[in-house]
Each structure stands twice: as structure tokens, then as C-alpha cells.
Design an enzyme around this catalytic site. Sequence first.
Site, PDB file in Angstrom:
ATOM      1  N   CYS A 161       0.556  -1.103   0.310  1.00  0.00           N
ATOM      2  CA  CYS A 161      -0.017  -0.164   0.079  1.00  0.00           C
ATOM      3  C   CYS A 161       0.804   1.392  -0.539  1.00  0.00           C
ATOM      4  CB  CYS A 161      -1.302   0.139   1.391  1.00  0.00           C
ATOM      5  SG  CYS A 161      -0.994  -1.730   1.715  1.00  0.00           S
TER       6      CYS A 161
ATOM      7  N   ARG B  61       6.442 -10.804   6.117  1.00  0.00           N
ATOM      8  CA  ARG B  61       5.716 -11.203   7.430  1.00  0.00           C
ATOM      9  C   ARG B  61       6.331 -12.265   8.391  1.00  0.00           C
ATOM     10  NH1 ARG B  61      -1.041 -10.226   5.277  1.00  0.00           N
ATOM     11  NH2 ARG B  61      -0.675  -8.390   4.080  1.00  0.00           N
TER      12      ARG B  61
ATOM     13  N   GLN C  28       0.936 -11.134  -2.750  1.00  0.00           N
ATOM     14  CA  GLN C  28      -0.574 -10.989  -2.670  1.00  0.00           C
ATOM     15  C   GLN C  28      -1.433 -10.514  -4.192  1.00  0.00           C
ATOM     16  OE1 GLN C  28      -0.232  -7.471   0.278  1.00  0.00           O
ATOM     17  NE2 GLN C  28      -1.971  -8.961   1.413  1.00  0.00           N
TER      18      GLN C  28
ATOM     19  N   ASP D 293      -3.205  -7.692  -5.003  1.00  0.00           N
ATOM     20  CA  ASP D 293      -3.116  -6.627  -4.667  1.00  0.00           C
ATOM     21  C   ASP D 293      -3.925  -5.808  -5.316  1.00  0.00           C
ATOM     22  OD1 ASP D 293      -3.554  -4.931  -1.803  1.00  0.00           O
ATOM     23  OD2 ASP D 293      -1.473  -4.990  -1.963  1.00  0.00           O
TER      24      ASP D 293
ATOM     25  N   HIS E  27      -5.901  -1.899  -5.002  1.00  0.00           N
ATOM     26  CA  HIS E  27      -5.744   0.266  -4.277  1.00  0.00           C
ATOM     27  C   HIS E  27      -7.029   0.494  -5.425  1.00  0.00           C
ATOM     28  CE1 HIS E  27      -2.632  -1.271  -1.860  1.00  0.00           C
ATOM     29  NE2 HIS E  27      -2.856  -0.818  -1.670  1.00  0.00           N
TER      30      HIS E  27
ATOM     31  N   LYS F  24     -14.866  -4.152   6.243  1.00  0.00           N
ATOM     32  CA  LYS F  24     -14.060  -5.144   5.497  1.00  0.00           C
ATOM     33  C   LYS F  24     -15.234  -6.018   5.159  1.00  0.00           C
ATOM     34  CE  LYS F  24     -11.754  -8.114   7.762  1.00  0.00           C
ATOM     35  NZ  LYS F  24     -10.659  -9.097   8.331  1.00  0.00           N
TER      36      LYS F  24
ATOM     37  N   HIS G 219      -8.109  -1.497  -0.508  1.00  0.00           N
ATOM     38  CA  HIS G 219      -8.291  -3.044  -0.253  1.00  0.00           C
ATOM     39  C   HIS G 219      -8.397  -3.712  -0.852  1.00  0.00           C
ATOM     40  CE1 HIS G 219      -4.338  -0.312   2.447  1.00  0.00           C
ATOM     41  NE2 HIS G 219      -6.345  -0.224   3.236  1.00  0.00           N
TER      42      HIS G 219
END
Length: 564
Positions: free
Chosen positions: A262, A291, A309, A311, A313, A393, A439
Site C-alpha cells: 500500500c 511477514r 498478494q 493486491d 488499491h 471489510k 484495498h
Amino acid sequence: MRHSASHVMAEAVLSIFPDAKFGIGPAIEDGFYYDFDLPRTLTPDDLPVIEEKMREIIKADLPFTNREITKAEAKKLFASQPYKLELIDEITDAKVGVYEQGNFVDLCRGPHVKSTGEIKAFKLTNTAGAYWRGNERFPMLQRIYGIAFNNQKEIDKHLAIVEEAKRRDHRRLGKELDLFLMPEEIGGGLVIYTPKGGRIRTIVEDFWRQEHFANGYEILYTPHIGLSKLWEISGHLDHYRENMYSPITIDEQEFYLKPMNCPFHMLAYKSRTRSYRDLPLRWAELGTVYRYERSGVLLGLMRVRGLTQDDAHIICTPEQMNDEISEVLRFSLYMLATFGFHKYKVYLSTRPTGSIGSEVMWKDAQEALRRVIDENKLPYEVDEGGGAFYGPKIDIKIEDAIGREWQASTIQFDFNLPERFDMVYVGADGQEHRPYMIHRALLGAWERFFGLLIEHYAGAFPLWLAPVQVKIIPIADRHLDHARKVEKEMKSRGVRVEVDDRSERMNLKIRQAQLEKIPYMVVIGDKEVADNSVSVRPRSGEQLPTQSLSCFLDTLTAEIASKV
Ligand SMILES: [Zn+2]
Ligand SMILES: [Zn+2]
């Protein structure tokens, strides 16, 4: 009932090992466990003996009774139980709850069934080592796992699913089908994709990119490390540090491996003035993040430390938010369906206490999420107050081929990063406004999704995903030249094909291709060479009539394109 079964098991263990020290014994999904400190290591032969004792206790139908005692009384009662004493010390209430049945008394808040006779059907399944409090600095205890259900039929059904899950285990299939490696030498939770796994990943990524472009997304690439300043602005160093690796110092500056993509996307947004006419922006990235996970929780591809990911945005105006959410959900269900997942369950997490962002933003965002779930008629559950502090979410869980539920897509509002990065756009009124930011990940992490695909298909990937789609099997060496010609023609049509050119018997080659779960075998003998035909055997085992090569290629390429 499951928790009560764990107490009964503890009583049974106590009758066999009078010196047993007890850890904890909670109910878990489908069953229960209890941790014991015992004078010797248990073997599988101990389980039937413990089960027999348990049956006696259940048959005796002993009542479960509970009472509250003072901590001092509890310490006396559990004087010979060091683990229980440790737990008692941590209890902040003045009184301590204990439950008793037969010859066993436990530190416990309950609740329990009325008597041991209410425990219907159970089975002890396995033992495992488990550190006290899950911490490797504390002693290793012995954990006995059991399952409990309403009747034997449910037990049998559960055991059948467990067997089927073992057959589909992605770690076993990953090795057998040569898809990926997780060698000790590189450290836990890190993955190497071998050619076949790499092939599947490439197919999925190509498809993913193509669909993202077709759905109005742009693709970003961002670095694996970033300066500490970036993670200070984003708040990761304050709120997410326990999941991040130690910094790397270069030229007296500290860099961190990225745990999320992000902040980089936020900087890209900030790189120029944005007008309402530029929005919505949909920026996606197959971003590999790192992570920290405790070594005890790492599990094949399902729980890793380095993950990619899928991912994205989405940055939009408040007016665009409803349509964007609706589009994301549609896109996500389309992607999941393409990979063979058709049953979904949605979890909506709403505003927790101590959250940031205005009442109006939370309300609008939650409404938008709830509305799209309703529009798509998806079954859902609400986790009231279960949202992150920065926004509500939805999580989409998918059901696999044997009915297990897995986390896939997440659509997460964020009221925090736009503030932290001071993201604005110039509205039609010429004033600066704060955009909404969402996200989203459709497949989640690629590693887990790959593990899931392997288990869902039990390694027999559909044609469009199969790393090798066709295996050509020449019956004798004299058919090899022709087999090579067929291979070349198939390759020119984009088919992933291999020739088994070993001088082995045909049946052995067919057997081998079946073990590799290759969708089609093409057998070439005298007749096929003479009239340029192919004899086709799908992996399901049936035998298709001999057909011309061009005819088979047409059917094959159409099937690949249809992605079924
Ligand atoms: Zn208990
Ligand atoms: Zn993000």
C-alpha cells in the site's frame, strides 16, 4: 460436549498415570484436546486404552458439578499441578471456577454437559508434542487430540473427509507432481516454484493481468524494501512491527522489507495533482511481501513468510464508492468461479471501538458492503465490531471440493492511509477533498491460493491450468519420428506437450502419465503414423475413438480456451 469429552479424557489419563500433570484442555473445531506432562512418551497403542477408560466413565454417567472457590483454596486444591498454579496466579477475579466429575477436578469456567453420559460418540485421533503456552522456551507437553460428534455416523463421515484431505494434501502432491519446494536451507515459510509449479503460476498471472486490464485496472511494480520513514508515515512501524523483519542498514539509513504494498501505491497517487476526473484509479500489483509468522504456525503453502498478494488499491470519490464495491465483488466472484469455486460465504466486519474515521464514512462504507452482498444474494455473517480500526471489510470464503471453507478475497476500506499520506483530489467545486481508498485482494495470497488449487483439484488440474496438457506415447521406437512431428504441430498451436520417448512398454508409459495426472495421452502406433491420426485417452480412463490430428487439435484448443 467436546469440552466435556476433554475432561473425561483427562480423568482417564489420570487413572492410568496418577502422576500426570495437566496443561489445558479446550474444545476445538470437531473435537477437543488436552495437554499432559507424563512420565513417558505416549504411543498409538495408548489411545485405545485411554478410550476404553473414557467409555467406562461415560457409561457411569457421572455428573459434572461446578463451584467457585477462593484463589487460596484453588492453590491448595491444585498444589501438585504446577501448570494449573501458573494459570491460577494469572486469574484477576477473586474467585476461581472449578468443575468436577468422578475422580477429576479441573480449573475451568465451563460450561459442560450435565453428566458424562451425554457424551455421544468420540474417538481419540492422534498425539502431538505441544509446548506449554505454545512457547518453545517452556516445557514440551504431550497433546492428545480427539473428535466428538452426535453419533458414530458423523464420526465416520468426519474421518472419511480427513482421509480425503490427506490424499489431497498439497505438500504431498506438491512433491509427487514436482510443483514446488520449501527447502530447509532457505528457511521456513519460503517457496521455490519448480518448472511445473512455475508454469501454473505463469498461466494464472497472465490470466490475472489480462483480466485486470480488461476491468479497468493499471498495474504497478514497487520495490521489496523501503526506508523507515515510509513505514513511519504509513503507521506500519507503530501498528504492524511485530509482523515485520528487522531493518537492513545501508549508508546509515534503515530499510524494511515490505509487509504490504500500500504505502508505495499511496506515494504514486501523491506524485501529481489528482482531479475528480482522474478517479476512480484502480491500481493492482502482484506484490511479494514478507511477514513474520511464528515457526510453529507455518504450514506448507497455506501459512508462509514470503507471499505474493494479488493486491489492488481503488481510490475513488464518495459518489463512485457504491459502484466500485459492486464491481470489485463481481470481479472477485468471476475470478474465483474461473478457478472452479462456486460456493461462497461472506463475512462482514463492522466498526470496532477505538476506530478512526467519521460516523458518516463508516456508515456509508458498511452500507455499500452490505448492499452488494444482498444484490448478489450471497449468504453472509456479520462480525459486529470485528473490523480493523481503519475501516470495515468483507471477506469472501470459498468452499472447496470436499466442503472445507477457505479465506480468499478481501475488500477492505481504509480511512487511515488517505489521512496519513494526506491524499486529496480536486473536486468539481475546485476544492480539495479526501478520496475513499479500498484495498482488495481477489485470490488472497498466491501461495495459499496455489495450495488451495492443488487440494481442490487433488492435483488433477483442469486443462487450461495443467502444466503438461498432453503426453504423446509412441508405442515403439519406430513411431518416435512421427511422435515428434505431432509434438511440433501441437506446440505450434500453443499446447503444452511432452513426448515419452523412453523405450518402455506402452502400458507403463500410460500408467506414468496417469500418475502425473496429465489430462490427455495420445498414443501413436503404425495405424496412427499411416493416416496421421491420434488415439486419445483422457486421464479419466476412457478411450476416445481414433481421430485425425487436426480434429483433436481443434477440440483441444477449444477446451483450453473455455477454461473448464
Ligand atoms: Zn474445562
Ligand atoms: Zn493495501
